[in-house]
Design a protein around this motif. Structure first.
Motif, PDB file in Angstrom:
ATOM      1  N   SER A  16      -1.879   6.277 -11.189  1.00  0.00           N
ATOM      2  CA  SER A  16      -1.738   5.421  -9.681  1.00  0.00           C
ATOM      3  C   SER A  16      -0.825   4.707  -9.561  1.00  0.00           C
ATOM      4  O   SER A  16      -0.214   4.314 -10.662  1.00  0.00           O
ATOM      5  CB  SER A  16      -3.013   4.810  -9.331  1.00  0.00           C
ATOM      6  OG  SER A  16      -3.112   3.462 -10.259  1.00  0.00           O
ATOM      7  N   ALA A  24       6.391   6.247   1.448  1.00  0.00           N
ATOM      8  CA  ALA A  24       6.576   5.765  -0.337  1.00  0.00           C
ATOM      9  C   ALA A  24       6.151   6.869  -0.957  1.00  0.00           C
ATOM     10  O   ALA A  24       6.847   7.255  -2.055  1.00  0.00           O
ATOM     11  CB  ALA A  24       5.707   4.773  -0.480  1.00  0.00           C
ATOM     12  N   ALA A  25       5.100   7.945  -0.712  1.00  0.00           N
ATOM     13  CA  ALA A  25       4.748   9.000  -1.605  1.00  0.00           C
ATOM     14  C   ALA A  25       5.869  10.013  -1.459  1.00  0.00           C
ATOM     15  O   ALA A  25       6.372  10.802  -2.481  1.00  0.00           O
ATOM     16  CB  ALA A  25       3.564   9.483  -1.013  1.00  0.00           C
ATOM     17  N   ASN A  32       9.953   1.354  -1.113  1.00  0.00           N
ATOM     18  CA  ASN A  32       9.277   2.488  -1.428  1.00  0.00           C
ATOM     19  C   ASN A  32       9.603   3.032  -3.122  1.00  0.00           C
ATOM     20  O   ASN A  32       9.658   3.975  -3.181  1.00  0.00           O
ATOM     21  CB  ASN A  32       9.855   3.622  -0.627  1.00  0.00           C
ATOM     22  CG  ASN A  32       9.034   3.480   0.799  1.00  0.00           C
ATOM     23  OD1 ASN A  32       8.215   2.770   0.920  1.00  0.00           O
ATOM     24  ND2 ASN A  32       9.752   3.860   1.762  1.00  0.00           N
ATOM     25  N   GLN A  92       8.799   8.799  -3.791  1.00  0.00           N
ATOM     26  CA  GLN A  92       8.513   8.852  -4.988  1.00  0.00           C
ATOM     27  C   GLN A  92       8.715  10.598  -5.443  1.00  0.00           C
ATOM     28  O   GLN A  92       9.176  10.993  -6.541  1.00  0.00           O
ATOM     29  CB  GLN A  92       7.231   8.381  -5.449  1.00  0.00           C
ATOM     30  CG  GLN A  92       6.790   8.581  -6.969  1.00  0.00           C
ATOM     31  CD  GLN A  92       7.850   7.743  -7.675  1.00  0.00           C
ATOM     32  OE1 GLN A  92       8.690   6.985  -7.344  1.00  0.00           O
ATOM     33  NE2 GLN A  92       7.643   7.912  -8.934  1.00  0.00           N
ATOM     34  N   PRO A 137       8.510   2.216  -7.011  1.00  0.00           N
ATOM     35  CA  PRO A 137       7.367   1.889  -7.669  1.00  0.00           C
ATOM     36  C   PRO A 137       7.141   0.648  -8.427  1.00  0.00           C
ATOM     37  O   PRO A 137       8.526  -0.056  -8.755  1.00  0.00           O
ATOM     38  CB  PRO A 137       7.207   2.996  -8.937  1.00  0.00           C
ATOM     39  CG  PRO A 137       8.178   4.027  -8.393  1.00  0.00           C
ATOM     40  CD  PRO A 137       9.015   3.480  -7.589  1.00  0.00           C
ATOM     41  N   ARG A 171       0.820  -1.189  -0.067  1.00  0.00           N
ATOM     42  CA  ARG A 171       0.005  -0.041  -0.068  1.00  0.00           C
ATOM     43  C   ARG A 171       0.826   1.308  -0.182  1.00  0.00           C
ATOM     44  O   ARG A 171       1.944   1.223   0.567  1.00  0.00           O
ATOM     45  CB  ARG A 171      -0.823   0.131   1.296  1.00  0.00           C
ATOM     46  CG  ARG A 171      -2.041  -0.907   1.154  1.00  0.00           C
ATOM     47  CD  ARG A 171      -2.731  -0.949   2.284  1.00  0.00           C
ATOM     48  NE  ARG A 171      -3.900  -1.866   2.348  1.00  0.00           N
ATOM     49  CZ  ARG A 171      -4.985  -1.579   2.190  1.00  0.00           C
ATOM     50  NH1 ARG A 171      -5.283  -0.408   1.456  1.00  0.00           N
ATOM     51  NH2 ARG A 171      -6.089  -2.587   2.013  1.00  0.00           N
ATOM     52  N   GLU A 172       0.256   2.085  -0.521  1.00  0.00           N
ATOM     53  CA  GLU A 172       1.034   3.508  -0.577  1.00  0.00           C
ATOM     54  C   GLU A 172       1.037   4.285   0.707  1.00  0.00           C
ATOM     55  O   GLU A 172      -0.126   4.177   1.693  1.00  0.00           O
ATOM     56  CB  GLU A 172       0.370   4.612  -1.602  1.00  0.00           C
ATOM     57  CG  GLU A 172       0.860   6.033  -1.522  1.00  0.00           C
ATOM     58  CD  GLU A 172       0.314   6.793  -2.384  1.00  0.00           C
ATOM     59  OE1 GLU A 172       0.265   7.952  -2.162  1.00  0.00           O
ATOM     60  OE2 GLU A 172       0.000   6.658  -3.699  1.00  0.00           O
ATOM     61  N   THR A 173       2.200   4.693   1.292  1.00  0.00           N
ATOM     62  CA  THR A 173       2.301   4.956   2.516  1.00  0.00           C
ATOM     63  C   THR A 173       3.113   6.467   2.393  1.00  0.00           C
ATOM     64  O   THR A 173       3.361   6.846   1.205  1.00  0.00           O
ATOM     65  CB  THR A 173       3.388   4.035   3.366  1.00  0.00           C
ATOM     66  OG1 THR A 173       4.617   4.129   2.884  1.00  0.00           O
ATOM     67  CG2 THR A 173       2.928   2.728   3.638  1.00  0.00           C
ATOM     68  N   HIS A 227       1.711   1.824  -7.292  1.00  0.00           N
ATOM     69  CA  HIS A 227       1.953   1.037  -6.312  1.00  0.00           C
ATOM     70  C   HIS A 227       3.379   0.658  -5.882  1.00  0.00           C
ATOM     71  O   HIS A 227       4.027   0.724  -6.797  1.00  0.00           O
ATOM     72  CB  HIS A 227       1.237  -0.469  -6.535  1.00  0.00           C
ATOM     73  CG  HIS A 227      -0.127  -0.467  -6.936  1.00  0.00           C
ATOM     74  ND1 HIS A 227      -1.208  -0.464  -5.978  1.00  0.00           N
ATOM     75  CD2 HIS A 227      -1.008  -0.378  -8.234  1.00  0.00           C
ATOM     76  CE1 HIS A 227      -2.487  -0.332  -6.472  1.00  0.00           C
ATOM     77  NE2 HIS A 227      -2.245  -0.385  -7.795  1.00  0.00           N
ATOM     78  N   TYR A 228       3.556   0.673  -4.607  1.00  0.00           N
ATOM     79  CA  TYR A 228       4.932   0.580  -4.170  1.00  0.00           C
ATOM     80  C   TYR A 228       5.688  -0.820  -3.644  1.00  0.00           C
ATOM     81  O   TYR A 228       4.550  -1.733  -3.303  1.00  0.00           O
ATOM     82  CB  TYR A 228       5.595   1.810  -3.352  1.00  0.00           C
ATOM     83  CG  TYR A 228       5.007   3.087  -3.850  1.00  0.00           C
ATOM     84  CD1 TYR A 228       5.925   3.783  -4.354  1.00  0.00           C
ATOM     85  CD2 TYR A 228       3.673   3.499  -3.541  1.00  0.00           C
ATOM     86  CE1 TYR A 228       5.681   4.891  -4.731  1.00  0.00           C
ATOM     87  CE2 TYR A 228       3.512   4.788  -3.927  1.00  0.00           C
ATOM     88  CZ  TYR A 228       4.488   5.564  -4.454  1.00  0.00           C
ATOM     89  OH  TYR A 228       4.301   6.810  -5.059  1.00  0.00           O
TER      90      TYR A 228
END
Length: 206
Positions: A150, A36-37, A157, A40, A159, A31-33, A152-153
């Motif tokens: 969208s 992670a965001a 972290n 990126q 992609p 899940r994106e956390t 996903h990672y």
């Protein structure tokens, strides 16, 4: 339609190249956390302005019954690009070059093919469905600008999958020793279209 880059009756060495490109484990998605965001956003902030780069890679493209594979050298210099594919099985080479306004495809017909849309030239002359502009972002592990995406990672972290413009872009391997990390295996699909890029070398012209 020209056949020297098609896969329908590929020679054994060509089939081996294609099998190597298609064989890989699916990425593990998480899940994106916020971490992670943020990672990126930092990657995109660093890599998006770096528009002068070259990759040496192997590429395999399929779309229904049409397709091909070969050795790719892609040189990007801002809006200017050269996308050169050499097919070791046949010894033939073609080159797509251009900028944001026009594109020229050489090595397929006796005379160069010219048009405003490089993706259309590849489709019409080779049967290849390659979203060239977006792929320039995806091979760097970035979302292409101007359209929603969208992401996903993976557990690092980085992609694992980018979904954008109807394409599903999977990242099967990374050059994690680079700073920032850069993709090694980029597999894109939309419907029956498949584009597989296995990058052997990255170079940025600072």
């Amino acid at each position: 339609m020209y056949t020297f880059f098609k896969m329908r009756r590929a020679a054994p060495s060509g089939m081996l190249l294609l099998a190597c490109l298609l064989a890989a484990c699916a990425p593990v998605r998480v899940r994106e956390t916020p971490a992670a965001a943020a990672a990126q956003a930092a990657r995109e902030g660093e890599l998006a302005p770096r528009t002068r780069w070259t990759i040496a890679a192997r590429i395999a493209v399929s779309s229904g019954q049409d397709g091909g594979s070969g050795e790719l050298v892609w040189k990007q210099d801002g809006e200017n690009y050269t996308f050169t594919v050499h097919a070791p099985v046949t010894g033939r080479t073609w080159k797509l070059s251009g900028d944001a306004r026009s594109a020229t495809l050489e090595g397929v017909d006796a005379a160069p093919d010219v048009g405003p849309d490089p993706q259309r030239l590849l489709h019409d002359r080779l049967g290849w469905d390659v979203p060239l502009a977006d792929l320039g972002a995806w091979v760097r592990g970035l979302r292409a600008p101007a359209t929603p995406a969208s992401v996903h990672y993976d557990e690092r972290n980085l992609p694992a999958v980018i979904e954008q413009s109807g394409w599903k872009v999977e990242y099967r391997d990374w050059f994690v020793e680079r700073t920032p990390a850069l993709p090694r295996k980029v597999f894109a699909s939309r419907g029956g279209a498949r584009v597989r890029v296995v990058i052997e070398n990255w170079n940025f012209d600072e």
